[in-house]
Design a protein around this motif. Structure first.
Motif, PDB file in Angstrom:
ATOM      1  N   SER A 108       0.808  -1.198   0.000  1.00 36.96           N
ATOM      2  CA  SER A 108       0.000   0.000   0.000  1.00 36.96           C
ATOM      3  C   SER A 108       0.844   1.252   0.000  1.00 36.96           C
ATOM      4  O   SER A 108       1.958   1.295   0.467  1.00 36.96           O
ATOM      5  N   SER A 109       0.221   2.316  -0.547  1.00 38.92           N
ATOM      6  CA  SER A 109       0.864   3.622  -0.468  1.00 38.92           C
ATOM      7  C   SER A 109       0.823   4.117   0.963  1.00 38.92           C
ATOM      8  O   SER A 109      -0.098   3.841   1.711  1.00 38.92           O
ATOM      9  N   ASP A 110       1.826   4.883   1.352  1.00 35.37           N
ATOM     10  CA  ASP A 110       1.858   5.419   2.708  1.00 35.37           C
ATOM     11  C   ASP A 110       1.170   6.761   2.791  1.00 35.37           C
ATOM     12  O   ASP A 110       0.956   7.290   3.861  1.00 35.37           O
ATOM     13  N   TYR A 111       0.815   7.341   1.634  1.00 34.25           N
ATOM     14  CA  TYR A 111       0.207   8.657   1.607  1.00 34.25           C
ATOM     15  C   TYR A 111      -1.285   8.481   1.697  1.00 34.25           C
ATOM     16  O   TYR A 111      -1.898   7.881   0.820  1.00 34.25           O
ATOM     17  N   PRO A 112      -1.945   8.943   2.765  1.00 32.73           N
ATOM     18  CA  PRO A 112      -3.373   8.678   2.941  1.00 32.73           C
ATOM     19  C   PRO A 112      -4.213   9.373   1.905  1.00 32.73           C
ATOM     20  O   PRO A 112      -3.950  10.510   1.527  1.00 32.73           O
TER      21      PRO A 112
ATOM     22  N   ALA B 168      -7.548  11.185   0.560  1.00 29.99           N
ATOM     23  CA  ALA B 168      -8.624  11.992   1.126  1.00 29.99           C
ATOM     24  C   ALA B 168      -9.862  11.984   0.245  1.00 29.99           C
ATOM     25  O   ALA B 168     -10.717  12.835   0.326  1.00 29.99           O
ATOM     26  N   THR B 169      -9.963  10.962  -0.641  1.00 27.99           N
ATOM     27  CA  THR B 169     -11.099  10.902  -1.550  1.00 27.99           C
ATOM     28  C   THR B 169     -12.410  10.775  -0.804  1.00 27.99           C
ATOM     29  O   THR B 169     -13.378  11.463  -1.074  1.00 27.99           O
ATOM     30  N   ASN B 170     -12.448   9.867   0.187  1.00 30.32           N
ATOM     31  CA  ASN B 170     -13.638   9.680   1.010  1.00 30.32           C
ATOM     32  C   ASN B 170     -13.241   9.739   2.470  1.00 30.32           C
ATOM     33  O   ASN B 170     -13.221   8.721   3.168  1.00 30.32           O
ATOM     34  N   PRO B 171     -12.896  10.919   2.955  1.00 24.12           N
ATOM     35  CA  PRO B 171     -12.416  11.006   4.330  1.00 24.12           C
ATOM     36  C   PRO B 171     -13.469  10.602   5.330  1.00 24.12           C
ATOM     37  O   PRO B 171     -14.644  10.835   5.146  1.00 24.12           O
ATOM     38  N   ARG B 172     -13.012   9.992   6.411  1.00 24.73           N
ATOM     39  CA  ARG B 172     -13.903   9.569   7.492  1.00 24.73           C
ATOM     40  C   ARG B 172     -14.280  10.772   8.336  1.00 24.73           C
ATOM     41  O   ARG B 172     -13.478  11.653   8.583  1.00 24.73           O
TER      42      ARG B 172
ATOM     43  N   THR C 122      -7.011  23.459   5.404  1.00 19.09           N
ATOM     44  CA  THR C 122      -7.883  22.456   4.804  1.00 19.09           C
ATOM     45  C   THR C 122      -7.115  21.208   4.428  1.00 19.09           C
ATOM     46  O   THR C 122      -7.547  20.076   4.705  1.00 19.09           O
ATOM     47  N   ILE C 123      -5.960  21.380   3.794  1.00 20.60           N
ATOM     48  CA  ILE C 123      -5.148  20.237   3.380  1.00 20.60           C
ATOM     49  C   ILE C 123      -4.683  19.433   4.593  1.00 20.60           C
ATOM     50  O   ILE C 123      -4.740  18.200   4.603  1.00 20.60           O
ATOM     51  N   LEU C 124      -4.235  20.128   5.632  1.00 24.84           N
ATOM     52  CA  LEU C 124      -3.776  19.438   6.829  1.00 24.84           C
ATOM     53  C   LEU C 124      -4.910  18.636   7.457  1.00 24.84           C
ATOM     54  O   LEU C 124      -4.717  17.490   7.896  1.00 24.84           O
ATOM     55  N   TYR C 125      -6.092  19.224   7.494  1.00 24.09           N
ATOM     56  CA  TYR C 125      -7.257  18.516   8.024  1.00 24.09           C
ATOM     57  C   TYR C 125      -7.554  17.270   7.197  1.00 24.09           C
ATOM     58  O   TYR C 125      -7.794  16.178   7.739  1.00 24.09           O
ATOM     59  N   GLN C 126      -7.537  17.407   5.880  1.00 23.87           N
ATOM     60  CA  GLN C 126      -7.826  16.264   5.009  1.00 23.87           C
ATOM     61  C   GLN C 126      -6.806  15.144   5.206  1.00 23.87           C
ATOM     62  O   GLN C 126      -7.172  13.963   5.282  1.00 23.87           O
ATOM     63  N   LEU C 127      -5.547  15.504   5.274  1.00 23.32           N
ATOM     64  CA  LEU C 127      -4.499  14.490   5.454  1.00 23.32           C
ATOM     65  C   LEU C 127      -4.659  13.759   6.780  1.00 23.32           C
ATOM     66  O   LEU C 127      -4.568  12.525   6.841  1.00 23.32           O
ATOM     67  N   ARG C 128      -4.907  14.509   7.844  1.00 20.66           N
ATOM     68  CA  ARG C 128      -5.044  13.874   9.156  1.00 20.66           C
ATOM     69  C   ARG C 128      -6.300  13.021   9.239  1.00 20.66           C
ATOM     70  O   ARG C 128      -6.282  11.920   9.803  1.00 20.66           O
ATOM     71  N   ASN C 129      -7.371  13.522   8.666  1.00 20.31           N
ATOM     72  CA  ASN C 129      -8.618  12.769   8.710  1.00 20.31           C
ATOM     73  C   ASN C 129      -8.489  11.467   7.922  1.00 20.31           C
ATOM     74  O   ASN C 129      -8.946  10.402   8.347  1.00 20.31           O
ATOM     75  N   ALA C 130      -7.846  11.547   6.746  1.00 25.64           N
ATOM     76  CA  ALA C 130      -7.649  10.358   5.922  1.00 25.64           C
ATOM     77  C   ALA C 130      -6.704   9.369   6.602  1.00 25.64           C
ATOM     78  O   ALA C 130      -6.907   8.152   6.528  1.00 25.64           O
ATOM     79  N   ALA C 131      -5.653   9.877   7.258  1.00 27.43           N
ATOM     80  CA  ALA C 131      -4.718   8.990   7.953  1.00 27.43           C
ATOM     81  C   ALA C 131      -5.411   8.260   9.094  1.00 27.43           C
ATOM     82  O   ALA C 131      -5.202   7.061   9.309  1.00 27.43           O
ATOM     83  N   GLU C 132      -6.232   8.985   9.841  1.00 25.29           N
ATOM     84  CA  GLU C 132      -6.959   8.350  10.945  1.00 25.29           C
ATOM     85  C   GLU C 132      -7.871   7.243  10.421  1.00 25.29           C
ATOM     86  O   GLU C 132      -7.911   6.135  10.980  1.00 25.29           O
ATOM     87  N   ALA C 133      -8.600   7.537   9.338  1.00 24.10           N
ATOM     88  CA  ALA C 133      -9.496   6.532   8.768  1.00 24.10           C
ATOM     89  C   ALA C 133      -8.724   5.317   8.281  1.00 24.10           C
ATOM     90  O   ALA C 133      -9.157   4.169   8.445  1.00 24.10           O
ATOM     91  N   GLU C 134      -7.571   5.553   7.680  1.00 28.71           N
ATOM     92  CA  GLU C 134      -6.736   4.458   7.182  1.00 28.71           C
ATOM     93  C   GLU C 134      -6.264   3.566   8.320  1.00 28.71           C
ATOM     94  O   GLU C 134      -6.279   2.339   8.226  1.00 28.71           O
ATOM     95  N   ILE C 135      -5.843   4.174   9.415  1.00 26.23           N
ATOM     96  CA  ILE C 135      -5.367   3.402  10.574  1.00 26.23           C
ATOM     97  C   ILE C 135      -6.499   2.571  11.156  1.00 26.23           C
ATOM     98  O   ILE C 135      -6.336   1.375  11.439  1.00 26.23           O
ATOM     99  N   LEU C 136      -7.650   3.184  11.369  1.00 25.77           N
ATOM    100  CA  LEU C 136      -8.784   2.475  11.960  1.00 25.77           C
ATOM    101  C   LEU C 136      -9.221   1.310  11.080  1.00 25.77           C
ATOM    102  O   LEU C 136      -9.525   0.218  11.578  1.00 25.77           O
ATOM    103  N   ARG C 137      -9.245   1.537   9.774  1.00 27.86           N
ATOM    104  CA  ARG C 137      -9.656   0.487   8.848  1.00 27.86           C
ATOM    105  C   ARG C 137      -8.633  -0.649   8.810  1.00 27.86           C
ATOM    106  O   ARG C 137      -8.986  -1.834   8.827  1.00 27.86           O
ATOM    107  N   SER C 138      -7.363  -0.303   8.755  1.00 27.91           N
ATOM    108  CA  SER C 138      -6.311  -1.309   8.631  1.00 27.91           C
ATOM    109  C   SER C 138      -6.167  -2.157   9.886  1.00 27.91           C
ATOM    110  O   SER C 138      -5.958  -3.373   9.809  1.00 27.91           O
ATOM    111  N   MET C 139      -6.287  -1.506  11.049  1.00 26.83           N
ATOM    112  CA  MET C 139      -6.043  -2.198  12.315  1.00 26.83           C
ATOM    113  C   MET C 139      -7.319  -2.694  12.980  1.00 26.83           C
ATOM    114  O   MET C 139      -7.263  -3.352  14.022  1.00 26.83           O
ATOM    115  N   GLY C 140      -8.476  -2.386  12.414  1.00 26.94           N
ATOM    116  CA  GLY C 140      -9.729  -2.836  12.999  1.00 26.94           C
ATOM    117  C   GLY C 140     -10.015  -2.203  14.343  1.00 26.94           C
ATOM    118  O   GLY C 140     -10.604  -2.835  15.224  1.00 26.94           O
TER     119      GLY C 140
END
Length: 300
Positions: free
Chosen positions: A2-6, A8-12, A193-211
């Motif tokens: 997987s890419s490491d860059y989260p 933000a297409t469908n941010p949580r 806005t960009i910082l918010y999108q990146l952080r929101n997408a990263a959080e969603a990625e972590i939650l999804r990946s780690m359950g």
């Protein structure tokens, strides 16, 4: 992998904990003008019409690109390193996901000349094949049944800890802004806005990946320590993971995480993941060997 860059297409939506919030005016703006995903862009404007050498577009500063230094982005650094190991002649240029015709970095433009039709961009999932066909060196292949299990450690435990450390650890806010936000715009609203999108997408990625239902930083770092420890044990005193005669794609992927963490030029304020890597001297030595092999003039 997987890419490491989260994305933000469908941010949580922000978590109920409230630690990851957006100012009310911007929240209103998002509701009134929701985010849209557009088709892939044309090639970057800086792409020359004729190229005598392949060009790899990656996350990297203008200055570092001119000097041919390693990317700070693991997904880009993985393939930058692999192409070097394979002996592919190429240069690097800075780009962003939005400027990529494939929608993500890295991508490569093969050499071309005015008398022939231009080759289409090569996405990351075809770079291994390109290297095999155009490189001067053969990269070792791993034929170990345990490969998939160790790739999973990189893709999940190490990746999610990386995402947390860079995108969500508050003390690393200056670093993420320096790498991904400030170069994009001078507008404070756009940067926020960009910082918010990146952080929101990263959080969603972590939650999804780690359950997980909420982000648990201690669990993420503990998982990364176990993953690095397992890879360290497998490496042992050998120069390359899995005991290959030359570095493999797995070695390049491991390096793509360890090098940015050990690169003194990156100002990690939250150093928990940095210190975890340093707990395993053979992983530090592995990083140094790859750096010496691919960037001998810049090894440090």
């Amino acid at each position: 992998m997987s890419s490491d860059y989260p994305s933000a297409t469908n941010p949580r939506p922000p978590s109920a904990t409230g630690w990851l919030t957006i100012p009310a005016p911007l929240a209103w703006l998002f509701k009134k003008f929701p985010l849209s995903t557009y088709p892939p862009n044309d090639l970057p404007a800086r792409s020359p019409s004729a190229r005598d050498v392949a060009t790899l577009y990656i996350f990297i500063s203008d200055q570092d690109a001119l000097r041919g230094l390693p990317s700070f982005n693991p997904s880009c650094l993985k393939w930058q390193t692999y192409l070097k190991l394979a002996g592919v002649d190429f240069r690097v240029l800075p780009s962003t996901n939005h400027a990529s015709p494939t929608g993500a970095l890295p991508f490569l433009l093969p050499p071309s000349d005015p008398t022939s039709a231009a080759y289409p961009p090569i996405p990351s999932n075809k770079l291994e094949q390109y290297a095999a066909e155009n490189g001067t060196s053969k990269v070792s292949e791993v034929r170990d049944l345990k490969l998939e299990a160790y790739e999973s450690l990189l893709d999940h435990r190490i990746r999610t800890a990386w995402l947390y450390s860079l995108y969500l650890a508050r003390s690393n806010s200056s670093l993420i802004s320096h790498l991904y936000v400030t170069p994009v715009s001078r507008s404070q609203v756009v940067r926020t806005t960009i910082l918010y999108q990146l952080r929101n997408a990263a959080e969603a990625e972590i939650l999804r990946s780690m359950g997980m239902s909420v982000v648990d930083s201690r669990a993420l770092y503990d998982g990364a320590r176990e993953a690095f420890g397992a890879i360290s044990t497998l490496l042992g005193s050998r120069p390359w993971v899995f005991g290959t005669s030359e570095p493999s794609l797995f070695d390049a992927t491991l390096f793509s995480y360890t090098h940015p963490l050990l690169d003194d030029r990156l100002a990690w304020e939250d150093r928990r993941l940095v210190e975890i890597v340093k707990e395993f001297p053979n992983l530090v030595e592995h990083r140094n060997r790859i750096l010496q092999k691919c960037w001998a003039h810049k090894a440090s």
